[in-house]
Design a protein around this motif. Structure first.
Motif, mmCIF file in Angstrom:
data_model
loop_
_atom_site.group_PDB
_atom_site.id
_atom_site.type_symbol
_atom_site.label_atom_id
_atom_site.label_comp_id
_atom_site.label_asym_id
_atom_site.label_seq_id
_atom_site.Cartn_x
_atom_site.Cartn_y
_atom_site.Cartn_z
ATOM 1 N N GLY A 305 49.974 58.932 1.605
ATOM 2 C CA GLY A 305 51.233 58.267 0.842
ATOM 3 C C GLY A 305 51.732 56.984 1.890
ATOM 4 N N ASP A 306 51.174 56.461 3.068
ATOM 5 C CA ASP A 306 51.445 55.557 3.852
ATOM 6 C C ASP A 306 51.538 54.113 2.746
ATOM 7 N N ALA A 307 50.806 54.091 1.858
ATOM 8 C CA ALA A 307 50.795 52.755 1.114
ATOM 9 C C ALA A 307 51.822 52.759 -0.143
ATOM 10 N N ASP A 308 52.464 53.807 -0.369
ATOM 11 C CA ASP A 308 53.403 54.084 -1.676
ATOM 12 C C ASP A 308 54.497 53.243 -1.077
ATOM 13 N N ALA A 309 55.214 52.324 -1.966
ATOM 14 C CA ALA A 309 56.489 51.742 -1.892
ATOM 15 C C ALA A 309 57.219 52.168 -3.108
ATOM 16 N N ALA A 310 57.139 53.570 -3.385
ATOM 17 C CA ALA A 310 57.954 54.132 -4.385
ATOM 18 C C ALA A 310 57.670 54.286 -5.846
ATOM 19 N N SER A 311 56.474 53.774 -6.068
ATOM 20 C CA SER A 311 55.812 54.027 -7.494
ATOM 21 C C SER A 311 54.987 55.118 -7.938
ATOM 22 N N GLY A 312 54.634 55.841 -6.756
ATOM 23 C CA GLY A 312 54.265 57.159 -6.716
ATOM 24 C C GLY A 312 52.694 57.036 -7.448
ATOM 25 N N THR A 313 52.038 56.045 -7.155
ATOM 26 C CA THR A 313 50.653 55.603 -8.188
ATOM 27 C C THR A 313 49.588 55.775 -7.003
ATOM 28 N N GLU A 314 49.599 56.431 -6.061
ATOM 29 C CA GLU A 314 48.590 56.646 -5.189
ATOM 30 C C GLU A 314 47.254 57.042 -5.727
ATOM 31 N N LEU A 315 47.275 58.131 -6.774
ATOM 32 C CA LEU A 315 46.309 58.773 -7.195
ATOM 33 C C LEU A 315 45.540 57.404 -8.063
ATOM 34 N N ALA A 316 46.137 56.744 -8.819
ATOM 35 C CA ALA A 316 45.528 55.583 -9.674
ATOM 36 C C ALA A 316 44.885 54.630 -8.680
ATOM 37 N N THR A 317 45.512 54.415 -7.366
ATOM 38 C CA THR A 317 44.804 53.438 -6.668
ATOM 39 C C THR A 317 43.552 54.020 -6.011
ATOM 40 N N VAL A 318 43.798 55.481 -5.417
ATOM 41 C CA VAL A 318 42.352 56.042 -5.338
ATOM 42 C C VAL A 318 41.291 55.932 -6.400
ATOM 43 N N ASP A 319 41.685 56.002 -7.404
ATOM 44 C CA ASP A 319 40.570 56.002 -8.669
ATOM 45 C C ASP A 319 40.029 54.658 -8.522
ATOM 46 N N ALA A 320 40.825 53.615 -8.394
ATOM 47 C CA ALA A 320 40.575 52.114 -8.349
ATOM 48 C C ALA A 320 39.600 52.044 -7.166
ATOM 49 N N ASN A 321 40.118 52.640 -5.994
ATOM 50 C CA ASN A 321 38.914 52.354 -4.751
ATOM 51 C C ASN A 321 37.823 52.866 -4.960
ATOM 52 N N LEU A 322 37.613 54.033 -5.669
ATOM 53 C CA LEU A 322 36.312 54.714 -5.976
ATOM 54 C C LEU A 322 35.462 53.826 -6.856
ATOM 55 N N SER A 323 36.271 53.059 -8.098
ATOM 56 C CA SER A 323 35.516 52.222 -8.636
ATOM 57 C C SER A 323 35.010 51.200 -7.994
ATOM 58 N N GLY A 324 35.930 50.623 -6.933
ATOM 59 C CA GLY A 324 35.398 49.523 -6.134
ATOM 60 C C GLY A 324 34.428 49.923 -5.079
ATOM 61 N N ALA A 325 34.148 51.206 -4.845
ATOM 62 C CA ALA A 325 33.038 51.619 -3.893
ATOM 63 C C ALA A 325 31.824 51.487 -4.865
ATOM 64 N N SER A 326 31.755 52.081 -6.053
ATOM 65 C CA SER A 326 30.608 51.942 -6.868
ATOM 66 C C SER A 326 30.231 50.579 -7.216
ATOM 67 N N ALA A 327 31.048 49.797 -7.345
ATOM 68 C CA ALA A 327 30.980 48.215 -7.475
ATOM 69 C C ALA A 327 29.999 47.646 -6.084
ATOM 70 N N ALA A 328 30.412 48.099 -5.262
ATOM 71 C CA ALA A 328 29.818 47.624 -3.831
ATOM 72 C C ALA A 328 28.216 48.291 -3.599
ATOM 73 N N LEU A 329 28.293 49.420 -4.328
ATOM 74 C CA LEU A 329 27.240 50.374 -3.775
ATOM 75 C C LEU A 329 26.172 49.938 -4.984
ATOM 76 N N ALA A 330 26.598 49.395 -6.409
ATOM 77 C CA ALA A 330 25.530 48.991 -7.439
ATOM 78 C C ALA A 330 24.351 48.056 -6.791
ATOM 79 N N PRO A 331 24.989 46.722 -6.409
ATOM 80 C CA PRO A 331 23.774 45.868 -6.108
ATOM 81 C C PRO A 331 22.786 46.316 -4.773
ATOM 82 N N LEU A 332 23.193 47.666 -4.070
ATOM 83 C CA LEU A 332 22.407 47.945 -3.209
ATOM 84 C C LEU A 332 21.557 48.899 -3.613
ATOM 85 N N THR A 333 21.365 49.274 -4.904
ATOM 86 C CA THR A 333 20.776 50.340 -5.361
ATOM 87 C C THR A 333 19.000 50.079 -4.943
#
Length: 405
Positions: A305-333
């Motif tokens: 919750g450290d990055a939350d500035a009152a929107s309560g969208t932490e889980l949405a950000t985690v979802d985006a971060n996981l998509s970002g990890a997939s995007a970084a992993l893809a060209p390494l396949t």
């Protein structure tokens, strides 16, 4: 404060997942040592003229033979400059021990467990060609031995096409981000709070998928997605700009128009990013590390919750971060498919974790705040993200740039 977390990946603490026995001064005790057995110990020279001398005997000849199993090596640099030392399988070229930055006259002790095959030490002086030590034939390891995994070194040349592919993908996302920020600006100017909040989330999530490029963005990245300074909040930090300043304003109870200036500043920063992305240099050696770090950041900043500035969208950000990890992993396949047995499990873990995270999103697209999750739900989320993080750790180790030997 930047969202970019520490780049520490403590390879020696990763247990069975560690792919290389990494630079340590004192190695960790193995199971056989704990059981009272005494592994074979050798004092080995790292030298331009006598690399690997001492393994298999004080003056071991080529084709010396030693029993398989756990080996303890105390490697001493006899040169007048720094040196890197590998223990390498002759036939597969896999590296089982990598001692980096061994200074002149310095020594390091490490343990590895190896099975039947032909091995050699390779000494890599900073400004000279690799020096191959004598070949040592190793016998079979005991059936109960847990062998140290090895990996074929990944070179900078291997990773340059990866960095180019990833940079191209990032560049393709910047126009999307610009359009979303422009829509956010129009809604705040009109005072449409509900629309502004939706557009803020869309734009923020787009940016959060670009995690492996953050270092290449420099100060512009901090202006776009920085966190408030210690002791302040997103509303009170006078130097904070970007998404989290806007988030605090849009969820503060004030009219949406209060965020107009902050959105204009964000738009200018994104425009700067768009104009410089073509020249941005994403370090080829950082892509694998960032795939791990993106998820580490999610665990460190969002799920606390450290990055939350009152929107309560932490889980949405985690979802985006996981998509970002997939995007970084893809060209390494293509690099990882022959080097990491856990690659399939890693991609499956990312997908399964995203499915779990997305179960907290309602049909209308809204997300449950992190604070609304029960203890059991929090434990499931934390466990899934942590499991994915562990599987990504060897990617960072494997993709650490090494010289061909």
């Amino acid at each position: 404060m930047s969202k970019r977390s520490r780049l520490a990946v403590f390879f020696a603490a990763l247990g069975a997942l560690v792919v290389i026995a990494v630079v340590v001064t004192v190695a960790v005790r193995s199971q056989s040592a704990q059981a009272g057995e005494h592994p074979a110990s050798y004092a080995v020279a790292a030298d331009s003229d006598a690399c690997g001398a001492g393994w298999g005997g004080q003056d071991a000849p080529t084709n010396a033979s030693v029993p398989g199993g756990e080996q303890t090596f105390t490697v001493t640099n006899h040169t007048v400059a720094g040196i890197e030392v590998y223990l390498q399988a002759v036939d597969s070229k896999k590296v089982f021990l990598d001692l980096e930055g061994l200074g002149a006259g310095a020594h390091a002790t490490a343990r590895v467990t190896i099975g039947a095959g032909r091995y050699r030490f390779v000494c890599l002086p900073a400004d000279a060609d690799p020096v191959h030590g004598p070949t040592v034939s190793v016998g079979p390891a005991p059936p109960s031995a847990q062998l140290t995994p090895g990996v074929v070194p990944v070179t900078r040349n291997d990773l340059i096409p990866v960095a180019k592919t990833y940079t191209t993908w990032v560049a393709s996302r910047i126009p999307v981000l610009q359009r979303q920020v422009a829509e956010l600006g129009a809604d705040t100017a009109e005072g449409d709070l509900a629309a502004a909040r939706r557009d803020w989330l869309s734009a923020h999530l787009t940016y959060e998928t670009l995690g492996a490029a953050y270092d290449a963005f420099g100060n512009t990245g901090d202006a776009i997605d920085g966190l408030p300074a210690p002791g302040t909040t997103a509303l009170t930090d006078p130097g904070l700009t970007g998404f989290h300043r806007i988030e605090a304003l849009l969820w503060s109870g004030a009219p949406a128009t209060q965020a107009t200036d902050a959105v204009s500043a964000l738009s200018a920063s994104v425009a700067t990013l768009a104009s410089t992305i073509a020249d941005a240099e994403i370090d080829p050696g950082a892509i694998g590390l960032r795939a791990h770090e993106i998820v580490e950041n999610a665990l460190q900043f969002e799920l606390t919750g450290d990055a939350d500035a009152a929107s309560g969208t932490e889980l949405a950000t985690v979802d985006a971060n996981l998509s970002g990890a997939s995007a970084a992993l893809a060209p390494l396949t293509s690099i990882l498919s022959s080097r990491y047995d856990g690659l399939t499990a890693t991609t499956a873990s990312i997908a399964a974790t995203q499915k779990l995270i997305e179960s907290f999103r309602a049909a209308d697209g809204s997300w449950r705040p992190l604070s609304s999750l029960s203890r059991a739900e929090r434990e499931r989320v934390d466990g899934a993200v942590d499991g994915t993080l562990e599987l990504l750790a060897p990617v960072a180790a494997i993709c650490d740039i090494r010289r061909e030997a």
